[in-house]
Design a protein around this motif. Structure first.
Motif, PDB file in Angstrom:
ATOM      1  N   GLU A  24       0.844  -1.189   0.000  1.00 18.33           N
ATOM      2  CA  GLU A  24       0.000   0.000   0.000  1.00 18.33           C
ATOM      3  C   GLU A  24       0.884   1.247   0.000  1.00 18.33           C
ATOM      4  O   GLU A  24       2.018   1.196   0.473  1.00 18.33           O
ATOM      5  CB  GLU A  24      -0.932   0.012   1.211  1.00 18.33           C
ATOM      6  N   PRO A  25       0.369   2.357  -0.517  1.00 13.43           N
ATOM      7  CA  PRO A  25       1.150   3.601  -0.487  1.00 13.43           C
ATOM      8  C   PRO A  25       1.134   4.182   0.921  1.00 13.43           C
ATOM      9  O   PRO A  25       0.287   3.806   1.735  1.00 13.43           O
ATOM     10  CB  PRO A  25       0.389   4.505  -1.453  1.00 13.43           C
ATOM     11  N   THR A  36      -6.008   8.492  -7.598  1.00 14.66           N
ATOM     12  CA  THR A  36      -4.764   7.931  -7.093  1.00 14.66           C
ATOM     13  C   THR A  36      -3.824   7.664  -8.268  1.00 14.66           C
ATOM     14  O   THR A  36      -4.214   6.962  -9.208  1.00 14.66           O
ATOM     15  CB  THR A  36      -5.055   6.600  -6.356  1.00 14.66           C
ATOM     16  N   PRO A  37      -2.596   8.217  -8.242  1.00 12.19           N
ATOM     17  CA  PRO A  37      -1.672   7.932  -9.356  1.00 12.19           C
ATOM     18  C   PRO A  37      -1.465   6.419  -9.509  1.00 12.19           C
ATOM     19  O   PRO A  37      -1.348   5.703  -8.503  1.00 12.19           O
ATOM     20  CB  PRO A  37      -0.373   8.624  -8.918  1.00 12.19           C
ATOM     21  N   ASN A  38      -1.429   5.946 -10.746  1.00 11.00           N
ATOM     22  CA  ASN A  38      -1.369   4.498 -10.990  1.00 11.00           C
ATOM     23  C   ASN A  38      -0.232   3.810 -10.254  1.00 11.00           C
ATOM     24  O   ASN A  38      -0.398   2.720  -9.711  1.00 11.00           O
ATOM     25  CB  ASN A  38      -1.253   4.220 -12.493  1.00 11.00           C
ATOM     26  N   GLU A  39       0.951   4.451 -10.242  1.00  6.68           N
ATOM     27  CA  GLU A  39       2.109   3.795  -9.621  1.00  6.68           C
ATOM     28  C   GLU A  39       2.014   3.796  -8.091  1.00  6.68           C
ATOM     29  O   GLU A  39       2.777   3.097  -7.435  1.00  6.68           O
ATOM     30  CB  GLU A  39       3.416   4.426 -10.109  1.00  6.68           C
ATOM     31  N   ASN A 120      -8.532   5.317  -5.784  1.00  2.15           N
ATOM     32  CA  ASN A 120      -9.647   5.816  -6.583  1.00  2.15           C
ATOM     33  C   ASN A 120      -9.130   6.113  -7.986  1.00  2.15           C
ATOM     34  O   ASN A 120      -8.102   6.772  -8.130  1.00  2.15           O
ATOM     35  CB  ASN A 120     -10.177   7.105  -5.939  1.00  2.15           C
ATOM     36  N   ALA A 121      -9.794   5.592  -8.990  1.00  2.00           N
ATOM     37  CA  ALA A 121      -9.301   5.810 -10.355  1.00  2.00           C
ATOM     38  C   ALA A 121     -10.462   5.982 -11.322  1.00  2.00           C
ATOM     39  O   ALA A 121     -11.614   5.653 -11.023  1.00  2.00           O
ATOM     40  CB  ALA A 121      -8.421   4.639 -10.802  1.00  2.00           C
ATOM     41  N   LYS A 122     -10.105   6.502 -12.502  1.00  2.00           N
ATOM     42  CA  LYS A 122     -11.046   6.619 -13.614  1.00  2.00           C
ATOM     43  C   LYS A 122     -10.755   5.428 -14.508  1.00  2.00           C
ATOM     44  O   LYS A 122      -9.638   5.296 -15.013  1.00  2.00           O
ATOM     45  CB  LYS A 122     -10.752   7.952 -14.315  1.00  2.00           C
TER      46      LYS A 122
END
Ligand code: MTE
Ligand code: MO
Length: 386
Positions: A24-25, A36-39, A120-122
């Motif tokens: 986890e980040p 949330t940035p993909n990486e 959270n992402a698109k």
């Protein structure tokens, strides 16, 4: 070695386990960005990451188990991308998110996740309902859609999960055969080239490296559907547990977490107003929108409502998370103690309310379960006032 082809990961992802890779980040960064940035997106793998060649990729769709038995359909990546494109904002949360807090009550079995097993992402892709309808699949309340991944366990069984057919066929369910995450092709860790996105539903059903879809009159018989990701009474232990008697988790309960300040952090108090700034996320499953996040610094004597940042999507179809910011006044008692040169410790509590007016439970004691899933009690963070 099956681990020889694992992808390179971002240095900030803190592994809870390395093989399989689970990380986890830092939670302090999680509420900085709405997407949330993909990486930085948490990774939850049960098995080695499979190597899939896009030119050879095929998705098999078997609807013959449905009421109107369809033809076996095989789609290439190019064919999936040629279908009408649909985009949805959705948070994905592991069923074990915040498990480490539940462990304080009593030991549980599972990876020790903090509050960062969510992102959270698109997501963009083809709608599963379009594909299934085209195949002639009719609605049926007692049927399921089974998903299989290309990742295999040592006995050559793929990772698998299922969802109710009604969710898959509902255009408002927004179930996607996704090939993009935040406008980029999926990365290998997140299911390249295709994963299913099941908005509002526990992470475990969002099968990555999707290779097979089946309409069936039963749930997936995979370990992860049958003997994992289920909730139990706090009194159920490993001697009495019967996994066949519990429902598989689908929609997740309402939850929230404080992302900043961090536990133990020295926090600056605004000199004029006597408040501190607190930030975090909140989310509820089933498309339920977050209505409110309440904060307290005095164990619930007084509450302060946070400001929400959220997408303008309708309730019932509100699958993205909400970020929130609160200016929490320092209780009079703490202010006096600080002036007198005292310790100035403050415990912040956060709770979210969703559109069904579901609210988080106050304590973990009454929701403890042996697998440490559904850990959605108030988030409590103790800080030092500077
Ligand atoms: N799909 C496959 N094929 N294999 C897996 O191990 N893990 C599941 C789900 N889909 C998994 C999978 C679980 S438990 C979660 S929480 C999410 O993927 C995590 O998705 P992410 O790694 O993209 O964050
Ligand atoms: Mo998970």
């Amino acid at each position: 070695s099956p681990w020889a082809q694992e992808p390179v990961r971002h240095a900030l992802l803190k592994p809870a386990s390395k093989r399989p890779f689970n990380a986890e980040p830092p939670i302090g960064l999680l509420a900085e960005k709405f997407y949330t940035p993909n990486e930085m997106f948490y990774v939850r793998n049960h098995l080695p990451v499979p190597v899939l060649v896009p030119e050879e990729y095929e998705l098999e769709i078997d609807t013959s188990g449905g009421e109107q038995g369809g033809q076996l359909l095989t789609l290439t990546l190019a064919q999936i991308k040629a279908l009408p494109r649909h985009t949805v904002t959705a948070a994905i949360m592991c069923g074990g998110n915040r498990r480490s807090e539940m462990t304080h009550i009593k030991a549980v079995k599972g990876l020790s996740w903090g509050a960062g097993a969510v992102g959270n992402a698109k997501w963009s892709g083809a709608r599963l309902c379009d594909v299934l309808r085209e195949q002639g699949v009719q609605p049926n309340e007692s049927m399921h859609v089974i998903f299989e991944g290309a990742d295999l366990d040592p006995t050559s069984h793929p990772y698998g999960a299922s969802i109710p057919l009604s969710k898959a066929l509902d255009p408002r369910g927004d179930v996607l055969l996704a090939y993009e995450m935040n406008d980029e092709p999926l990365t290998r860790d997140h299911g390249y080239p295709i994963r299913v996105i099941v908005p509002g539903v526990v992470g475990a059903r969002n099968v990555k490296w999707l290779t097979r879809i089946m309409v069936a009159d039963h749930e997936s018989d995979s370990h992860w559907q049958q003997n994992d990701y289920k909730g139990f009474s706090p009194s159920t232990d490993w001697d009495t547990v019967d996994f066949s008697k519990a429902e598989a988790i689908q929609a997740m309960p309402v939850t929230s977490a404080i992302c900043t300040p961090l536990p133990g952090e020295r926090v600056k108090v605004d000199p004029q107003g006597g408040y501190i700034t607190v930030r975090g996320y909140a989310w509820s499953g089933g498309g339920r929108k977050i209505l409110r996040v309440d904060l307290t610094g005095d164990e619930g004597k007084t509450w302060h409502v946070a400001e929400l940042e959220q997408e303008d999507s309708p309730d019932g179809r509100h699958y993205g998370w909400s970020l929130w910011t609160a200016r929490l006044p320092i209780p009079e008692e703490q202010q006096q103690r600080r002036k007198a040169g005292g310790s100035g410790e403050l415990e912040i509590w956060a709770k979210a309310v969703d559109s069904a007016y579901n609210v988080q439970p106050e304590k973990f004691e009454h929701i403890w379960n042996l697998r440490g899933v559904l850990a959605n009690a108030y988030h409590k963070v103790k800080v030092k006032l500077a």
